[in-house]
Design a protein around this motif. Structure first.
Motif, PDB file in Angstrom:
ATOM      1  N   THR A  44      -6.921   8.891 -22.029  1.00 45.65           N
ATOM      2  CA  THR A  44      -5.451   8.151 -22.301  1.00 45.65           C
ATOM      3  C   THR A  44      -4.349   9.189 -22.943  1.00 45.65           C
ATOM      4  O   THR A  44      -4.669  10.072 -23.200  1.00 45.65           O
ATOM      5  N   ARG A  45      -3.264   8.470 -23.051  1.00 45.17           N
ATOM      6  CA  ARG A  45      -2.104   8.876 -23.816  1.00 45.17           C
ATOM      7  C   ARG A  45      -2.065   8.692 -25.077  1.00 45.17           C
ATOM      8  O   ARG A  45      -1.026   9.099 -25.906  1.00 45.17           O
ATOM      9  N   MET A 473       3.492   4.140 -21.378  1.00 45.31           N
ATOM     10  CA  MET A 473       3.342   5.646 -20.970  1.00 45.31           C
ATOM     11  C   MET A 473       2.055   5.463 -20.378  1.00 45.31           C
ATOM     12  O   MET A 473       1.682   6.487 -19.458  1.00 45.31           O
ATOM     13  N   GLU A 474       1.109   4.581 -20.451  1.00 45.52           N
ATOM     14  CA  GLU A 474      -0.245   4.593 -20.087  1.00 45.52           C
ATOM     15  C   GLU A 474      -0.123   4.310 -18.475  1.00 45.52           C
ATOM     16  O   GLU A 474      -1.118   4.305 -17.734  1.00 45.52           O
ATOM     17  N   ASP A 476       0.989   6.387 -16.472  1.00 50.15           N
ATOM     18  CA  ASP A 476       0.419   7.731 -16.370  1.00 50.15           C
ATOM     19  C   ASP A 476      -1.252   7.641 -16.182  1.00 50.15           C
ATOM     20  O   ASP A 476      -1.672   8.221 -15.189  1.00 50.15           O
ATOM     21  N   THR A 477      -1.758   7.089 -17.072  1.00 46.70           N
ATOM     22  CA  THR A 477      -3.260   6.823 -17.192  1.00 46.70           C
ATOM     23  C   THR A 477      -3.553   6.305 -15.837  1.00 46.70           C
ATOM     24  O   THR A 477      -4.716   6.581 -15.179  1.00 46.70           O
ATOM     25  N   GLN A 479      -2.190   5.649 -12.935  1.00 49.48           N
ATOM     26  CA  GLN A 479      -2.146   6.397 -11.855  1.00 49.48           C
ATOM     27  C   GLN A 479      -3.035   7.662 -11.590  1.00 49.48           C
ATOM     28  O   GLN A 479      -3.697   7.881 -10.571  1.00 49.48           O
ATOM     29  N   ARG A 480      -3.142   8.202 -12.528  1.00 52.02           N
ATOM     30  CA  ARG A 480      -4.244   9.337 -12.467  1.00 52.02           C
ATOM     31  C   ARG A 480      -5.524   9.009 -12.281  1.00 52.02           C
ATOM     32  O   ARG A 480      -6.428   9.751 -11.675  1.00 52.02           O
ATOM     33  N   PRO A 523       7.581   3.613 -15.020  1.00 49.78           N
ATOM     34  CA  PRO A 523       6.356   3.855 -14.337  1.00 49.78           C
ATOM     35  C   PRO A 523       6.912   4.763 -12.943  1.00 49.78           C
ATOM     36  O   PRO A 523       6.145   5.741 -12.400  1.00 49.78           O
ATOM     37  N   SER A 525       8.190   7.655 -13.272  1.00 46.90           N
ATOM     38  CA  SER A 525       7.896   8.926 -13.566  1.00 46.90           C
ATOM     39  C   SER A 525       6.470   9.258 -13.073  1.00 46.90           C
ATOM     40  O   SER A 525       6.311  10.435 -13.023  1.00 46.90           O
ATOM     41  N   PHE A 526       5.707   8.511 -12.958  1.00 47.03           N
ATOM     42  CA  PHE A 526       4.154   8.776 -12.518  1.00 47.03           C
ATOM     43  C   PHE A 526       3.830   8.192 -11.239  1.00 47.03           C
ATOM     44  O   PHE A 526       2.869   8.248 -10.723  1.00 47.03           O
TER      45      PHE A 526
END
Length: 574
Positions: A44-45, A473-474, A476-477, A479-480, A523, A525-526
């Motif tokens: 996670t971030r 920011m999560e 990003d988590t 999506q990954r 979001p 951005s991801f």
């Protein structure tokens, strides 16, 4: 096996499927070992998100959620989330990195007294001293986290207990080498070699428990069942309030739902209990709890303490009440029960259903009629025109559009509390909120856990625009790791939960105003789509798009610009 691999093997033996982390050099062998063992590692971030995810896994499965964080700031970043898990009675195992045993207290990077910091808020805190102790310590941690009143435990794992012996000995040798060793140098070399020998002695003799025992907790007695049955049979208007403390055996949720239906007592559901009887259970009452308590002649508290949510016991007043709780302190909090049962509420109610079946239809009809009237009031209020989307209308529309299997994650103040009046949890274990601690920021972590535990169910986060700032920011988590999670932000450009009281009592909106920001752009951005909506038509379209995206394995964010209403005026904020 190195220390990280030993930890991974114990996790595997205990049925752990996910390890949550934010990487750090101190703990790399733990998550690398977990990955090799086939455990899914979710990075996670923020460390708090990792703990929140572990917390939710513990709640949803009954198996302790496991999180690994690096030393120093990695550990201190978890404090709020760990305290939340403690108060929510969630089984969590927190693995924290630390400076090498040889260097503790000598000013190494991120070397602090972690045990003293974390000990007051966990059930058990321990530091590994030798590699051979890792296995037994982990086994004990699983037992302590899940037994009795579940909660978090902390294991400090110094870096030299985790990496391969040859590598650690090489580090030690590098620290002790000298071109022309003096007597002092030789003494230091002897001390380091002796330390290394003790650190790794018998490290190859770890015995793994492949069949861990089920966690133990205090059981009720037959006499307690008989007393409870007698009190309930004599009551004309019995009322049950069931909360998170009754859901500590999530695998028995189906049996518990059947038991409550057989007993036949009208029930209010709160916390993790929401959704236990489905979206339209015949005994489930949703509105006007305070009024219902005043009219009842017997209250059954199942996993619910007399804290601020029941006005410290004043709601019950002088009425007879039965309290069933694993926690002795919660059992007697603020008020002594007529019958106190320190036991697991789920097990007690399942057993009680074999001894008791009552008909409370007339009493239930009264409560359900009041429910219907309140729903009509909410419906009328949802049609009121205000400046911006009416949050009640927005949530009523969502209630009609949400898929039946949806899991709801509550992370916010005013907007989320409004949602609790309008949205119905669809199934058992389909509503996740922080609990008594009232923590903001749980959204992303809880949603990650729900998406992992229920990969075939849509997961929705209900955010206030204040709480959204903690974990967007999560995305990003999400999506990954290929997690399909939808976030709905009720954006009124205000910390409304606080503003209601502050503006009225102090006449100032200082520090409670926000902007109607374009949160949907974050979001992007991801690679995650989102939409800002200011009209009902655009909002409904966005919800449908979110559902479609979710079905295709994609996350989505809806930034709904809502107006301000007086729906929750007078609600509690402190």
């Amino acid at each position: 096996m190195n220390g990280g691999e030993i930890i991974a093997q114990v996790l595997l033996n205990h049925g752990v499927k996910f390890l949550f982390t934010l990487c750090g050099g101190h703990i790399s062998p733990i998550f690398v070992g977990a990955e090799k063992a086939g455990i899914r590692v979710i990075d996670t971030r923020h460390e708090a998100t990792a703990v929140f995810a572990a917390d939710a896994v513990g709640r949803l499965t009954g198996i302790p959620g496991v999180v690994a964080v690096t030393a120093g700031p990695g550990l201190t970043n978890t404090i709020t989330a760990i305290k939340n898990a403690q108060m929510a009675q969630s089984p969590v195992i927190l693995l924290g990195g630390a400076a090498a045993t040889l260097l503790k207290g000598r000013g190494a990077l991120q070397d602090i007294d972690q045990i003293s910091i974390i000990k007051p808020i966990v059930k058990w805190a321990v530091s590994i001293k030798k590699v051979k102790d890792i296995g037994p310590t982990m086994e004990k941690a699983f037992r302590i986290a899940a037994e009795g009143v579940p909660g978090p435990v902390f294991i400090e794992c110094p870096i030299d207990t985790l990496y391969p012996e040859a590598m650690v000995r090489e580090w030690y040798g590098a620290k002790s080498k000298s071109g022309n060793p003096s007597l002092k140098d030789k003494a230091l070399q002897w001390y380091i070699e002796r330390h290394a020998k003790k650190l790794f002695e018998d490290n190859d003799k770890t015995i793994f428990n492949s069949h861990p025992a089920k966690p133990k907790f205090q059981l009720h007695s037959d006499s307690q069942l008989a007393k409870a049955a007698s009190l309930i049979q004599k009551a004309k208007r019995p009322l049950m309030i069931l909360g998170s403390g009754a859901m500590l055996q999530p695998e028995l949720a189906g049996q518990l739902a059947i038991a409550i239906d057989q007993i036949g007592i009208p029930v209010f559901l709160s916390g993790m209990g929401r959704g236990l009887l489905g979206s339209s259970g015949r005994l489930h009452v949703r509105h006007k709890r305070k009024e219902a308590i005043k009219e009842a002649d017997l209250i059954i508290l199942a996993g619910v303490p007399n804290d601020f949510r029941l006005d410290y016991g004043s709601h019950i007043g002088s009425r007879k009440f039965i309290s069933i709780n694993r926690s002795k302190s919660e059992l007697f909090l603020n008020k002594k029960p007529t019958l106190a049962v320190q036991a697991d509420p789920c097990s007690f109610l399942v057993a009680l259903s074999d001894h008791l079946k009552i008909n409370s239809q007339e009493w239930l009809d009264t409560l359900r009629k009041r429910d219907s009237m309140r729903d009509q009031e909410i419906g009328k209020q949802s049609e009121e025109n205000i400046n911006g989307l009416n949050p009640l209308k927005l949530l009523c529309e969502l209630e009609h559009l949400l898929p039946e299997k949806a899991v709801l994650v509550a992370d916010g103040g005013d907007f989320v509390a409004t949602a609790s009046y309008t949205l119905k949890a669809r199934q058992p274990l389909s509503w996740l909120d922080p609990g008594a601690y009232g923590t903001l920021g749980v959204g992303a972590g809880f949603a990650i856990a729900a998406a992992l535990v229920y990969p075939d169910r849509p997961v929705w986060i209900l955010y206030g625009d204040g709480s959204a700032g903690y974990s967007l920011m999560e995305f990003d988590t999400f999506q990954r790791h290929g997690l399909a999670i939808t976030a709905l932000i009720g954006n009124d450009a205000f910390w409304m939960q606080i503003a209601r009281d502050q503006v009225e009592f102090l006449g100032s909106d200082c520090a409670v105003t926000l902007d109607a920001s374009d949160y949907e752009k974050i979001p992007l951005s991801f690679g995650v789509e989102g939409q800002k909506t200011g009209s009902l038509e655009a909002y409904v379209s966005a919800v449908k798009q979110a559902i479609t995206s979710n079905q295709h394995g994609k996350s989505y964010l809806i930034n709904a610009i809502i107006g301000k209403t007086d729906f929750r005026n007078g609600s509690i904020s402190v």
